[in-house]
Design a protein around this motif. Sequence first.
Motif, PDB file in Angstrom:
ATOM      1  N   ILE A 302       0.068  12.500  10.187  1.00 34.95           N
ATOM      2  CA  ILE A 302      -0.743  11.416  10.174  1.00 34.95           C
ATOM      3  C   ILE A 302      -2.273  11.894   9.775  1.00 34.95           C
ATOM      4  CG2 ILE A 302      -1.899   9.702  11.555  1.00 34.95           C
ATOM      5  CD1 ILE A 302       0.979   9.423  13.029  1.00 34.95           C
ATOM      6  N   ILE A 303      -2.788  12.991  10.659  1.00 32.38           N
ATOM      7  CA  ILE A 303      -4.175  13.579  10.309  1.00 32.38           C
ATOM      8  C   ILE A 303      -4.120  14.087   8.696  1.00 32.38           C
ATOM      9  CG2 ILE A 303      -5.720  15.465  10.674  1.00 32.38           C
ATOM     10  CD1 ILE A 303      -4.731  15.208  13.567  1.00 32.38           C
ATOM     11  N   TRP A 304      -3.219  14.888   8.158  1.00 27.16           N
ATOM     12  CA  TRP A 304      -3.146  15.137   6.891  1.00 27.16           C
ATOM     13  C   TRP A 304      -3.257  13.880   5.965  1.00 27.16           C
ATOM     14  CZ3 TRP A 304       1.200  19.180   5.009  1.00 27.16           C
ATOM     15  CH2 TRP A 304       0.821  19.310   3.662  1.00 27.16           C
ATOM     16  N   LEU A 305      -2.305  12.930   6.175  1.00 28.48           N
ATOM     17  CA  LEU A 305      -2.361  11.746   5.310  1.00 28.48           C
ATOM     18  C   LEU A 305      -3.572  11.062   5.458  1.00 28.48           C
ATOM     19  CD1 LEU A 305       1.463  10.734   6.003  1.00 28.48           C
ATOM     20  CD2 LEU A 305       0.378  11.616   3.712  1.00 28.48           C
ATOM     21  N   GLN A 306      -3.983  10.641   6.692  1.00 29.31           N
ATOM     22  CA  GLN A 306      -5.245   9.645   6.949  1.00 29.31           C
ATOM     23  C   GLN A 306      -6.663  10.317   6.485  1.00 29.31           C
ATOM     24  OE1 GLN A 306      -3.238   7.032  10.616  1.00 29.31           O
ATOM     25  NE2 GLN A 306      -5.162   7.884  10.816  1.00 29.31           N
ATOM     26  N   GLY A 307      -6.711  11.643   6.753  1.00 31.36           N
ATOM     27  CA  GLY A 307      -7.962  12.322   6.765  1.00 31.36           C
ATOM     28  C   GLY A 307      -7.932  12.884   5.502  1.00 31.36           C
ATOM     29  N   ILE A 308      -7.119  13.062   4.714  1.00 27.26           N
ATOM     30  CA  ILE A 308      -7.394  13.879   3.504  1.00 27.26           C
ATOM     31  C   ILE A 308      -6.527  13.191   2.179  1.00 27.26           C
ATOM     32  CG2 ILE A 308      -6.922  16.031   2.216  1.00 27.26           C
ATOM     33  CD1 ILE A 308      -7.020  17.427   5.012  1.00 27.26           C
ATOM     34  N   TRP A 309      -5.295  13.155   2.302  1.00 25.08           N
ATOM     35  CA  TRP A 309      -4.506  12.691   1.296  1.00 25.08           C
ATOM     36  C   TRP A 309      -4.628  11.383   0.728  1.00 25.08           C
ATOM     37  CZ3 TRP A 309      -0.464   9.804  -0.453  1.00 25.08           C
ATOM     38  CH2 TRP A 309       0.516   9.998  -1.695  1.00 25.08           C
ATOM     39  N   LEU A 310      -4.626  10.269   1.714  1.00 22.75           N
ATOM     40  CA  LEU A 310      -4.574   8.992   1.385  1.00 22.75           C
ATOM     41  C   LEU A 310      -6.046   8.731   0.722  1.00 22.75           C
ATOM     42  CD1 LEU A 310      -2.444   7.231   4.180  1.00 22.75           C
ATOM     43  CD2 LEU A 310      -2.157   7.219   1.637  1.00 22.75           C
ATOM     44  N   PRO A 311      -7.182   9.051   1.459  1.00 26.63           N
ATOM     45  CA  PRO A 311      -8.593   8.751   0.869  1.00 26.63           C
ATOM     46  C   PRO A 311      -8.533   9.539  -0.534  1.00 26.63           C
ATOM     47  CG  PRO A 311      -8.671   9.499   3.013  1.00 26.63           C
ATOM     48  CD  PRO A 311      -7.403   9.825   2.720  1.00 26.63           C
ATOM     49  N   LEU A 312      -7.917  10.539  -0.780  1.00 22.02           N
ATOM     50  CA  LEU A 312      -8.265  11.195  -2.006  1.00 22.02           C
ATOM     51  C   LEU A 312      -7.562  10.448  -3.066  1.00 22.02           C
ATOM     52  CD1 LEU A 312      -7.933  15.072  -1.194  1.00 22.02           C
ATOM     53  CD2 LEU A 312      -9.920  13.669  -1.755  1.00 22.02           C
ATOM     54  N   GLY A 314      -7.660   7.083  -3.097  1.00 19.88           N
ATOM     55  CA  GLY A 314      -8.061   5.970  -3.391  1.00 19.88           C
ATOM     56  C   GLY A 314      -8.168   4.859  -2.376  1.00 19.88           C
ATOM     57  N   TYR A 315      -7.297   5.224  -1.207  1.00 20.02           N
ATOM     58  CA  TYR A 315      -7.246   4.231  -0.061  1.00 20.02           C
ATOM     59  C   TYR A 315      -8.715   4.268   0.740  1.00 20.02           C
ATOM     60  CZ  TYR A 315      -2.459   4.138  -1.255  1.00 20.02           C
ATOM     61  OH  TYR A 315      -1.156   3.971  -1.958  1.00 20.02           O
ATOM     62  N   SER A 316      -8.887   3.254   1.275  1.00 19.03           N
ATOM     63  CA  SER A 316     -10.041   3.071   2.027  1.00 19.03           C
ATOM     64  C   SER A 316      -9.678   3.754   3.571  1.00 19.03           C
ATOM     65  CB  SER A 316     -10.599   1.824   2.198  1.00 19.03           C
ATOM     66  OG  SER A 316      -9.576   0.973   2.821  1.00 19.03           O
ATOM     67  N   PHE A 317     -10.658   4.142   4.257  1.00 19.06           N
ATOM     68  CA  PHE A 317     -10.305   4.704   5.388  1.00 19.06           C
ATOM     69  C   PHE A 317      -9.613   3.863   6.335  1.00 19.06           C
ATOM     70  CE2 PHE A 317     -13.104   7.921   3.978  1.00 19.06           C
ATOM     71  CZ  PHE A 317     -12.573   9.072   4.253  1.00 19.06           C
ATOM     72  N   GLU A 318     -10.032   2.583   6.273  1.00 21.72           N
ATOM     73  CA  GLU A 318      -9.665   1.545   7.107  1.00 21.72           C
ATOM     74  C   GLU A 318      -8.041   1.153   6.768  1.00 21.72           C
ATOM     75  OE1 GLU A 318     -13.931   1.450   7.016  1.00 21.72           O
ATOM     76  OE2 GLU A 318     -12.358   1.205   5.392  1.00 21.72           O
ATOM     77  N   GLN A 319      -7.765   1.406   5.543  1.00 25.83           N
ATOM     78  CA  GLN A 319      -6.246   1.080   4.982  1.00 25.83           C
ATOM     79  C   GLN A 319      -5.650   2.158   5.441  1.00 25.83           C
ATOM     80  OE1 GLN A 319      -7.121   0.681   0.918  1.00 25.83           O
ATOM     81  NE2 GLN A 319      -6.407  -1.575   1.040  1.00 25.83           N
ATOM     82  N   PHE A 512     -15.701  13.614   2.456  1.00 28.28           N
ATOM     83  CA  PHE A 512     -15.312  13.881   3.928  1.00 28.28           C
ATOM     84  C   PHE A 512     -13.903  14.752   3.616  1.00 28.28           C
ATOM     85  CE2 PHE A 512     -12.908  12.935   7.843  1.00 28.28           C
ATOM     86  CZ  PHE A 512     -13.616  13.841   8.880  1.00 28.28           C
ATOM     87  N   PRO A 513     -13.114  13.912   2.972  1.00 27.49           N
ATOM     88  CA  PRO A 513     -11.706  14.716   2.966  1.00 27.49           C
ATOM     89  C   PRO A 513     -11.968  16.088   2.457  1.00 27.49           C
ATOM     90  CG  PRO A 513     -11.431  12.309   2.321  1.00 27.49           C
ATOM     91  CD  PRO A 513     -12.754  12.618   2.265  1.00 27.49           C
ATOM     92  N   LYS A 514     -12.834  16.240   1.227  1.00 29.45           N
ATOM     93  CA  LYS A 514     -12.831  17.534   0.636  1.00 29.45           C
ATOM     94  C   LYS A 514     -13.562  18.568   1.586  1.00 29.45           C
ATOM     95  CE  LYS A 514     -12.484  16.614  -4.189  1.00 29.45           C
ATOM     96  NZ  LYS A 514     -13.153  16.797  -5.452  1.00 29.45           N
TER      97      LYS A 514
END
Length: 553
Positions: A302-312, A314-319, A512-514
């Motif tokens: 979850i940390i990997w997906l939410q903090g890095i992969w999904l934002p990279l 194009g997903y907003s942090f809220e999504q 932030f993800p990078k």
Amino acid sequence: MQNSRYKWIALSNTTLGVFMAMLNGNIVLISLPAIFRGIQINPMAPASTAYLLWLLMGYTVVTATLLVSFGRISDIYGRARLYNLGFAIFTAASILLALTPGKGSIGATELILFRLLQGVGSGFLFSNSTAILTDAFPPNQRGMAMGLNQILGIGGSLVGLILGGLLADIQWRLVFLVSVPVGLTGTIWAYLKLKDTGLLLRKEKIDWLGNGTFAVGLTALLLALTYGIMPYGTSKMGWGNPWVIGGIILGVVLLAGFIYIELVTETPMFRLELFKIRAFAAGNLSLFLSSVARGGLQFMLIIWLQGIWLPLHGYSFEQTPLWAGIYMLPMMLGFFVMGPVSGFLSDRFGARGFATIGMLLSTLAFILLTFLPANFSYLPFVIILLIAGIGMGMFAAPNTTAIMNTVPPEHRGASSGMRATLQNTGSALSMTLYFSILIIGLAHHLPATMYQGLISAGVPAATAQTVANLPPTGALFAAFLGYNPMAQLLPAAVLHNLPQASQQLILGTVFFPKLIAPAVMSSLRIAFYISAVLSIIGAVASYMRGKTTQPLQ
């Protein structure tokens, strides 16, 4: 015919209870941002770390410490009766959680207390479900029953990830309210239909000294380990906190005392001589090792997906909380396919082969995860999740059935409690282990990376230095909760004085993800290697259970 009907009643009701308990164990993971907003708590504030950890781990800690005691008490007073009591307590706690009146720190404290009460109900459900199934089903059908029961139990933990995101978007109270109709139905159904069909020890006394020593010792140890990953003074972690050190020492001493008490008392809470049974000892050892290896896997993914992969992507942090659950569905699919199949086949061919191969597949999945970059292609990730889910499914039901088949009928409640205690304790230790590795990695790598990134974006050096040296738990929990912490970490005046392009860069989905990706990935790879080693040892332990033996009736 009556017995034939009853076993399916027992299976459906206990499966409903385990599904609900597991769902609620994980539904909070995805819902915490909405819950914190609802009770007006800033999750990025330093004081919020304790609330977050208690809401995450308090449920597991309470459940783990009570399982053996509840199992033993159930052997005396009736497994169906106390399972039903657990359903009622769980439902009442869910109602209280949904109606939590307070705001701010008072509201957070109320949620934690009600969540702990929910953990008490969960303890009764977990400690008795497998014992009730073992009593209800003949030996040649127990693997199938355990498979169906556990597949929906683990499925509940994964469904909680998605359901939590969906309900939190509507209203945070629905996250807890969703359990109420299920709980009321299950409570009434269990009261009317479940009965004790196995042997009970009605004349035996309760080992109060053993129960108390075990509960206090395990609670002290788990709480100390939990607070060890929190900042203390100027330290980024709390391992130097005297209370943490004292809690670890107290926990170890009391648990050692518990073992001595159980060896000398006439009516022990748990009969340690059962560990002389080779299949029982090997099954529980492999279960504990698998729980330590895999218990924190969902948190880290979850940390990997939410903090890095999904934002990279194009997903907003809220999504990201909702989509993290959706992208982890392949692991659920693998478990759903293999869980009942391996349980059914283990009734015919024995547990050793299926459980051992399941642990080897888990080892393979952990090793493969270490090869993925931070911004991976989704197809390889899907394949690895499928392998992990299949491995979990092949191990869970055959191993549980093998453990329960080896114990005398009159000790099934305590044995079920010990099995569940080892599983839950392993999961709690796993979360502490993973979090500790991540925080150490962030503390080592993030300050320099954060400082250089902020300087490059035009932030004044003094401000960049201050932000870079903040405790890494803020960045970690931001990634976990689906927040972009930069708006919270940088003073508003500094942020507004930056050029518009710099503001957009810092508050965007890439900056932030990078920044955190190198530190997070180096830490995750270490954690995955450790889990791979634990899994391979668990496979050896599983194989050492021996060949198929005649199950006890």
